[in-house]
Design an enzyme around this catalytic site. Structure first.
Site, PDB file in Angstrom:
ATOM      1  N   CYS A 190       0.825  -1.197   0.000  1.00 53.49           N
ATOM      2  CA  CYS A 190       0.000   0.000   0.000  1.00 53.49           C
ATOM      3  C   CYS A 190       0.865   1.255   0.000  1.00 53.49           C
ATOM      4  O   CYS A 190       2.000   1.240   0.458  1.00 53.49           O
ATOM      5  CB  CYS A 190      -0.863   0.005   1.239  1.00 53.49           C
ATOM      6  N   ARG A 203       5.268  -0.722  -6.054  1.00 56.75           N
ATOM      7  CA  ARG A 203       5.044  -1.541  -4.857  1.00 56.75           C
ATOM      8  C   ARG A 203       3.976  -2.601  -5.091  1.00 56.75           C
ATOM      9  O   ARG A 203       3.840  -3.519  -4.289  1.00 56.75           O
ATOM     10  CB  ARG A 203       4.537  -0.642  -3.712  1.00 56.75           C
ATOM     11  N   TRP A 221      -3.364  -2.952  -1.908  1.00 55.46           N
ATOM     12  CA  TRP A 221      -3.176  -4.278  -2.492  1.00 55.46           C
ATOM     13  C   TRP A 221      -3.867  -5.286  -1.588  1.00 55.46           C
ATOM     14  O   TRP A 221      -3.340  -5.690  -0.562  1.00 55.46           O
ATOM     15  CB  TRP A 221      -1.678  -4.592  -2.607  1.00 55.46           C
ATOM     16  N   ASN A 237      -1.998   2.699   5.848  1.00 57.36           N
ATOM     17  CA  ASN A 237      -1.199   1.491   5.604  1.00 57.36           C
ATOM     18  C   ASN A 237      -0.985   0.818   6.955  1.00 57.36           C
ATOM     19  O   ASN A 237      -0.774   1.512   7.949  1.00 57.36           O
ATOM     20  CB  ASN A 237       0.191   1.831   5.063  1.00 57.36           C
ATOM     21  N   GLY A 238      -0.955  -0.507   6.964  1.00 64.23           N
ATOM     22  CA  GLY A 238      -0.658  -1.194   8.224  1.00 64.23           C
ATOM     23  C   GLY A 238      -1.815  -2.050   8.688  1.00 64.23           C
ATOM     24  O   GLY A 238      -2.739  -2.338   7.927  1.00 64.23           O
ATOM     25  N   GLU A 270      19.983 -19.131   9.257  1.00 68.80           N
ATOM     26  CA  GLU A 270      19.794 -17.878   8.514  1.00 68.80           C
ATOM     27  C   GLU A 270      20.720 -16.784   9.063  1.00 68.80           C
ATOM     28  O   GLU A 270      21.301 -16.006   8.295  1.00 68.80           O
ATOM     29  CB  GLU A 270      18.314 -17.467   8.600  1.00 68.80           C
ATOM     30  N   LYS A 309      23.516 -14.889   6.823  1.00 71.19           N
ATOM     31  CA  LYS A 309      23.587 -13.431   6.676  1.00 71.19           C
ATOM     32  C   LYS A 309      24.997 -12.944   6.985  1.00 71.19           C
ATOM     33  O   LYS A 309      25.554 -12.118   6.271  1.00 71.19           O
ATOM     34  CB  LYS A 309      22.597 -12.713   7.611  1.00 71.19           C
ATOM     35  N   GLU A 344      27.469 -14.011   4.234  1.00 75.24           N
ATOM     36  CA  GLU A 344      27.203 -13.341   2.956  1.00 75.24           C
ATOM     37  C   GLU A 344      27.796 -11.932   2.901  1.00 75.24           C
ATOM     38  O   GLU A 344      28.381 -11.556   1.901  1.00 75.24           O
ATOM     39  CB  GLU A 344      25.681 -13.202   2.728  1.00 75.24           C
ATOM     40  N   HIS A 375      28.716 -33.019  19.807  1.00 75.11           N
ATOM     41  CA  HIS A 375      29.090 -34.023  18.812  1.00 75.11           C
ATOM     42  C   HIS A 375      30.095 -33.485  17.801  1.00 75.11           C
ATOM     43  O   HIS A 375      30.209 -34.022  16.701  1.00 75.11           O
ATOM     44  CB  HIS A 375      27.842 -34.557  18.102  1.00 75.11           C
ATOM     45  N   LYS A 385      21.924 -11.486  -6.799  1.00 76.90           N
ATOM     46  CA  LYS A 385      20.579 -11.439  -6.216  1.00 76.90           C
ATOM     47  C   LYS A 385      19.701 -12.545  -6.803  1.00 76.90           C
ATOM     48  O   LYS A 385      19.043 -13.274  -6.071  1.00 76.90           O
ATOM     49  CB  LYS A 385      19.963 -10.061  -6.496  1.00 76.90           C
TER      50      LYS A 385
HETATM   51  C1  G6P Z   1      20.564 -16.030  -4.119  1.00 73.43           C
HETATM   52  C2  G6P Z   1      20.352 -14.835  -3.219  1.00 73.43           C
HETATM   53  C3  G6P Z   1      19.792 -15.293  -1.878  1.00 73.43           C
HETATM   54  C4  G6P Z   1      18.525 -16.087  -2.077  1.00 73.43           C
HETATM   55  C5  G6P Z   1      18.751 -17.249  -3.057  1.00 73.43           C
HETATM   56  C6  G6P Z   1      17.433 -17.864  -3.473  1.00 73.43           C
HETATM   57  O1  G6P Z   1      21.581 -16.829  -3.600  1.00 73.43           O
HETATM   58  O2  G6P Z   1      21.562 -14.145  -3.017  1.00 73.43           O
HETATM   59  O3  G6P Z   1      19.510 -14.171  -1.061  1.00 73.43           O
HETATM   60  O4  G6P Z   1      18.071 -16.579  -0.858  1.00 73.43           O
HETATM   61  O5  G6P Z   1      19.362 -16.779  -4.248  1.00 73.43           O
HETATM   62  O6  G6P Z   1      16.729 -16.902  -4.213  1.00 73.43           O
HETATM   63  P1  G6P Z   1      15.183 -16.862  -4.398  1.00 73.43           P
HETATM   64  O7  G6P Z   1      14.930 -15.643  -5.261  1.00 73.43           O
HETATM   65  O8  G6P Z   1      14.789 -18.120  -5.107  1.00 73.43           O
HETATM   66  O9  G6P Z   1      14.548 -16.758  -3.069  1.00 73.43           O
END
Ligand code: G6P
Length: 608
Positions: free
Chosen positions: A2, A27, A72, A97-98, A481, A485, A488, A504, A603
């Site tokens: 939104c 958006r 949306w 929005n929200g 995750e 992060k 990466e 282990h 990406k």
């Molecule tokens: C790439 C990106 C990650 C992402 C992965 C899967 O490695 O750098 O950030 O998690 O692809 O991408 P997807 O668009 O399928 O979620």
């Protein structure tokens, strides 16, 4: 997602509002509307479909004060009656929005007072609430502040009144809103791109701020109602760039967009008493009735979302679930079960391995397919029979943040729908889950307040080569995750383990040079986790504990505590992700890496 635009100017604001909405089109939305004040009357135009349709319908509309909105919807057909702005008593108009968490309660109260609701939205509650205070003789500002004090949830709003032709009110809590300062005119918008057409002078409102703008000036009040000064930033962006706004990097911006992205993704929840399979597509009810198991296929961060969902699906919906890395599944000889629902998860919808895994699943006999994806009409979405779009908006930072948390929100919705269908969910339990989901955006906002503390904590990591992330149960995938992060974007070698596995193997690595990050929610496994952490301390390991309320952790020598505000039950993994994203971000700043475009990574990985 939104979007809001508002303007008060000595000229007709309709073209400004429409151009602003067009700038917010990226958006995603499915209906749009505007209100202007003209001769002490509110003139409203709304339409489903594109802003171009609204523009055509607004040809005869003009005024010097107005607000506009793109919406949306996710639940049922988007309709004109649900499009914003919403009006109370022909006097007050609101764009929002929200998610308002207590809208049902407020709706009942306002209905008892005689207000008649003409939409299914939570927003209409805000319009009537402001009206109820305004009708008692309060100024528009005071009436808005009084109404906001009664709202629970996350929001950005724009407000105008028919009998107040020089006053534009905006407020934010959890969703972004900024003020544009022109020469003798003022504007509000959800993001800079909507206002670059009229000014480059932007004031970013802070959490809880309310702004009252007129032709001649503006006043800002903070969450406590005290007058506040906020700096004016001169935007360096051109009308064509994707804006960074007040942030240094897209990743930081995208971390901060999570409350809004979650609210947008969960809009279906906000306006309904119960969840129906239809949110996954018209054919979902029939398909879900036939499935007896789930297979989740994804890569990278999206794979981690699948790993969390497995815990939810098996525990809450009682349905067997497997999660596989797409690049492995596509080449593995596996046995197809035609009653399995194959769920692919992807931010981009164009990851080659995920698409190939889905094609492979179909080839070997899987019939039921569902994509959870952030890009409408992407190749992956087109390959699947069923779909649920996350509403995170464009994600530019290579390291995925808001796409992940919105994927989790979508997967939780899937869990509830399947649990209901399988007779595993009482009405009360469903209501509790819906309540928790409505609260999620503001809970995420509260976690973001830890940012300054995490920035300081990150200094400890600047000279580290390795890090170990520990979690248990639902939070083991969050440990994965968090480690992903960190590696990466800061290039620190990081690994994640279920805390019970420490003894282990990885315990051999623990010494004072190995920071150990523990995800410590107040859940059933807390005491087990505490014992695992003792094993680390006993070997001289430095602990960084992300604990939520009631866990009774204390900072001490070698134990650095990051106190999370509240425990969110099943939704806790979503909230615990946020500080780990911030940690990776601030460690990367310490290291001076290219945060948004880390070396060697892309990406969208459209090649095998
Ligand atoms: C790439 C990106 C990650 C992402 C992965 C899967 O490695 O750098 O950030 O998690 O692809 O991408 P997807 O668009 O399928 O979620």
């Amino acid at each position: 997602m939104c979007g809001i635009v508002g303007a008060v100017a000595p000229r007709n604001v309709v073209p400004i509002l429409l151009e602003g909405l067009q700038r917010l089109e990226y958006r995603g939305y499915d209906s749009a509307g505007l209100v202007v004040v003209n001769n002490s009357r509110l003139e409203r135009v709304r339409s489903i479909g594109r802003v171009a349709e609204l523009t055509a319908r607004s040809a005869k509309t003009s005024g010097h004060l107005g607000i506009a909105h793109t919406r949306w919807a996710t639940h049922g057909a988007p309709s004109e009656r649900n499009a914003h702005p919403h009006i109370s008593s022909d006097l007050i108009a609101v764009a929002h929005n929200g998610i308002i968490e207590n809208y049902e309660e407020l709706r009942a109260q306002l209905t008892a007072q005689g207000y008649v609701f003409t939409s299914d939205t939570d927003t209409e509650v805000i319009a009537h609430l402001i009206h109820s205070h305004y009708a008692r003789g309060n100024s528009l500002l005071a009436a808005t502040q009084a109404a906001l004090a009664e709202l629970v949830g996350a929001y950005a709003i724009g407000v105008v009144a028919a009998d107040n032709p020089d006053q534009l009110i905006g407020a934010r809590k959890g969703s972004p809103l900024l003020l544009g300062v022109g020469g003798g005119e003022h504007f509000i918008a959800s993001d800079v791109s909507a206002l670059l057409q009229v000014t480059k002078n932007m004031v970013y409102l802070e959490e809880g701020d309310v702004v009252e703008a007129s032709l001649h000036g503006y006043r800002i009040f903070d969450a406590k109602g005290q007058a506040a000064q906020r700096p004016v930033h001169v935007s360096e962006l051109t009308n064509d760039s994707v804006e960074l706004g007040e942030y240094r990097h897209y990743m930081q911006k995208e971390i901060h967009e999570q409350p809004q992205a979650l609210a947008d993704t969960l809009e279906a929840v906000c306006n309904s008493q119960s969840l129906v399979p239809g949110i996954f597509g018209a054919a979902a009810a029939a398909a879900f009735a036939q499935v007896d198991s789930i297979l989740i296929l994804a890569c990278g961060t999206s794979h981690h979302a699948g790993l969390v969902a497995r815990y939810w699906l098996e525990e809450i919906a009682g349905i067997p679930c497997n999660v596989e890395i797409a690049s492995e599944y596509r080449y593995r000889v596996s046995v197809a079960n035609p009653k399995t629902l194959v769920v692919t998860i992807s931010q981009s919808g164009e990851t080659a391995d995920t698409m190939a895994a889905l094609s492979h699943a179909k080839e070997i006999g899987h019939e039921h397919t569902l994509s959870i994806c952030n890009v409408p009409e992407s190749a992956l979405v087109r390959l699947s029979k069923l779909r649920m779009l996350t509403r995170a908006g464009p994600e530019i930072g290579v390291a995925s943040t808001k796409a992940f948390t919105t994927q989790l929100a979508a997967l939780f919705l899937l869990t509830i729908v399947l649990a209901k269908q399988r007779g595993r969910l009482s009405k009360e339990a469903e209501q509790q889950h819906l309540h928790d989901l409505r609260h999620l955006p503001s809970a995420a906002q509260a976690v973001l307040k830890l940012e300054p503390e995490i920035a300081k904590l990150a200094e400890h990591f600047a000279d580290k080569q390795h890090a170990l992330f520990l979690g248990r149960g639902l939070h083991y995938p969050i440990a994965l995750e968090g480690a992903l992060k960190l590696k990466e974007i800061s290039y620190i070698h990081a690994e994640a383990y279920p805390a019970g596995e420490l003894k282990h193997g990885p315990l051999a690595l623990v010494d004072s040079d190995m920071p150990v990050i523990a995800i410590a929610p107040n859940d059933a496994l807390l005491e087990k986790l505490k014992s695992n952490l003792q094993e680390v301390r006993a070997r001289g390991g430095e602990l960084y504990v992300f604990a939520d309320a009631g866990t009774r952790f204390h900072s001490s020598d070698g134990v650095h505590l990051m106190q999370m505000p509240e425990h969110a039950g099943y939704l806790s993994p979503i909230l615990h992700t946020i500080p780990l994203q911030l940690l990776a971000y601030y460690v990367a700043l310490q290291k001076g890496t290219d945060v948004d475009k880390p070396r060697n990574l892309a990406k969208s990985v459209t090649v095998e």
